[in-house]
Write a protein that holds these residues in place. Structure first.
Motif, PDB file in Angstrom:
ATOM      1  N   SER A  96       0.597  -1.174  -0.152  1.00  0.00           N
ATOM      2  CA  SER A  96      -0.053  -0.055   0.061  1.00  0.00           C
ATOM      3  C   SER A  96       1.105   1.363   0.156  1.00  0.00           C
ATOM      4  N   PRO A  97       0.476   2.532  -0.740  1.00  0.00           N
ATOM      5  CA  PRO A  97       1.284   3.574  -0.669  1.00  0.00           C
ATOM      6  C   PRO A  97       1.536   4.097   0.820  1.00  0.00           C
ATOM      7  N   MET A  98       2.319   4.601   1.203  1.00  0.00           N
ATOM      8  CA  MET A  98       2.588   5.299   2.422  1.00  0.00           C
ATOM      9  C   MET A  98       2.247   6.911   2.076  1.00  0.00           C
ATOM     10  N   PRO A  99       1.270   7.212   2.586  1.00  0.00           N
ATOM     11  CA  PRO A  99       0.928   8.671   2.434  1.00  0.00           C
ATOM     12  C   PRO A  99       1.935   9.658   2.793  1.00  0.00           C
ATOM     13  N   GLY A 100       2.030  10.660   1.839  1.00  0.00           N
ATOM     14  CA  GLY A 100       3.108  11.768   1.851  1.00  0.00           C
ATOM     15  C   GLY A 100       4.504  11.472   1.713  1.00  0.00           C
ATOM     16  N   LEU A 101       4.745  10.074   1.371  1.00  0.00           N
ATOM     17  CA  LEU A 101       6.026   9.517   1.040  1.00  0.00           C
ATOM     18  C   LEU A 101       6.392   9.136  -0.504  1.00  0.00           C
TER      19      LEU A 101
END
Length: 496
Positions: A447-452
């Protein structure tokens, strides 16, 4: 300034006040960081770039300056070559494999013409002239070169077209590229904080909202309202990480500016980021391609093991990972003299003999081994053929006495950098953070890491276990742009 190992992430609640705030924070000022900053600024975002050195450039500035571009660029057309995105994609998928990133390769190939235009609009120069002989870096400023597209087995997978676009320069072009991009970043109005070493990501719940750092030796904090982009390079200069992930690289020279210490990878891992293909590496074997292609590349028992006219990095990977760098170039006097002195990089034969039998004795190969290989090679070369490895007929002819051998393990000195490789090769890592098509860093669950976000050698990029020159600068700038755009367009994080 002092360095320290990246620590686990900091909690936003532990930061009372930030020293600096911006929309997009870019960590690392090589080609990927510059591209990310430019794209974010073009979308109206405020940008700060952190760079641990005293100026931009990084390993990108120390590179040869090749950028892998195709699909019918103006340089290709001016040199008389036609190309398509589909052929570019097919070649890269095979050459960068196994386990190359098919989705990224497709996007990169289809976006190649637009990316060429973007680079030239920044002021990156390419000369519409062609260099046609195998080389790491030609001794001219020609702007286009082959990078293995015209070698077996790839000629059967895609229509060959040269795609090595060389930044116009005397010698290596990486410095010219970075001078152009850094000037563009400054003119775009991004803030540049040099002598600043990021130490921790700052998390607000699951979202990355900034970093802690040391600037001129003092602790500072940065808030990123929309996103943090890691462009900090690979890990080949970190002996501990090399031993852990890629032990076959231990003791070899490194192609970098000396700062590929993996700290960006470790910062992201500490926050839950996934990595992939960490054992993969580019192997810049210390041989002269123009000499190797005219003779035989053999192993410790005198046997050929690869088509000598493939991209030289493929020769290096085969030599290290399959032969432990115990390899020799076998050639004759005519082969050696055909290569102009300024293209030999100071390399001279280490052994010379009137017969292959005498040569194998001097090298220490088993009796008859090299003689059998040379006899079989010459038997087919007399008819202009190479049925074993399918070297192009341009380079195939019988070898004649006197014979010579070059011991690749002794290394050679680059005329540009002046330093020889240790152990017969200089390397850099290809594995790194797992990212999506917009540079979003993925966690261990995918899953995408928010903000990175991340781009360049801190990621695994396009690459599987293969490599072609130009796919570092190309991948870094192309996906650096995508990361910059994605971060700039994110909703602003609450101040907290």
């Amino acid at each position: 300034m002092s360095r320290q190992e990246p620590a686990g992430p900091a909690d936003r609640r532990s930061v009372l006040d930030f020293d600096y705030e911006t929309d997009v924070l870019v960590i690392g000022y090589g080609c990927a960081g510059a591209a990310a900053a430019l794209e974010a600024r073009s979308r109206g975002a405020d940008v700060i770039v952190l760079e641990r050195a005293s100026g931009g450039g990084g390993s990108s500035a120390a590179s040869g300056g090749e950028i892998y571009l195709g699909a019918g660029t103006p340089i290709q057309s001016a040199c008389g070559f036609t190309d398509t995105a589909e052929d570019m994609e097919a070649y890269l998928l095979a050459a960068l494999g196994p386990s190359a990133d098919a989705a990224k390769i497709r996007m990169y190939s289809r976006g190649s013409l637009e990316h060429y235009d973007w680079l030239t609009k920044q002021g990156v120069p390419f000369k519409p002239s062609f260099w046609g002989t195998p080389s790491w870096v030609p001794p001219t400023d020609d702007g286009l070169m082959w990078l293995g597209e015209n070698a077996y087995p790839f000629t059967g997978l895609a229509k060959p077209a040269p795609r090595g676009h060389r930044v116009t320069a005397k010698g290596f072009g990486g410095k010219v590229l970075m001078d152009v991009l850094c000037r563009a970043v400054e003119e775009a109005g991004a803030g540049i904080h040099t002598d600043t070493y990021a130490t921790q990501l700052i998390l607000d719940g699951p979202r990355v909202v900034g970093v802690t750092a040391r600037r001129f030796g003092k602790p500072v904090t940065y808030r990123a309202r929309r996103g943090v982009i890691l462009t900090t390079g690979g890990f080949a200069d970190n002996a501990e990480m090399v031993a852990q992930h890629a032990p076959q690289l231990i003791g070899l020279g490194v192609t970098s500016d000396g700062g590929d210490d993996g700290h960006g990878i470790k910062m992201a891992q500490a926050a839950g980021a996934a990595v992939q293909r960490m054992s993969a590496a580019q192997v810049g074997i210390t041989l002269v391609p123009a000499l190797a292609v005219r003779g035989m590349l053999v192993n410790a028992v005198g046997q050929r093991f690869i088509n000598e006219d493939q991209y030289p990095g493929m020769l290096g990977q085969a030599a290290l990972f399959r032969q432990d760098l115990a390899v020799w170039i076998i050639l004759d006097e005519k082969s050696f003299e055909e290569v102009p002195e300024n293209e030999r990089w100071g390399v001279l034969p280490h052994y010379v003999a009137e017969t292959t039998g005498e040569l194998e004795q001097e090298i220490g190969m088993p009796d008859g081994a090299l003689t059998a290989s040379a006899s079989e090679y010459n038997r087919h070369a007399a008819a202009g053929e190479d049925p074993y490895f399918h070297k192009d007929k341009r380079w195939v002819r019988p070898l004649e006495a006197p014979f010579a051998a070059i011991d690749v393990s002794r290394g050679m000195a680059s005329p540009e950098l002046g330093a020889s490789g240790r152990g017969g090769a200089k390397v850099f890592s290809l594995g790194g953070l797992r990212t999506g098509l917009d540079g979003e860093v993925l966690d261990v669950s995918g899953s995408p890491m928010p903000g990175l976000y991340a781009a360049g050698r801190v990621t695994s990029g396009l690459h599987g276990h293969g490599y072609i020159s130009g796919t570092s600068l190309g991948d870094g700038t192309f996906f650096g742009r995508r990361a910059g755009a994605a971060a700039a367009e994110q909703a602003e994080a609450p101040a907290g």
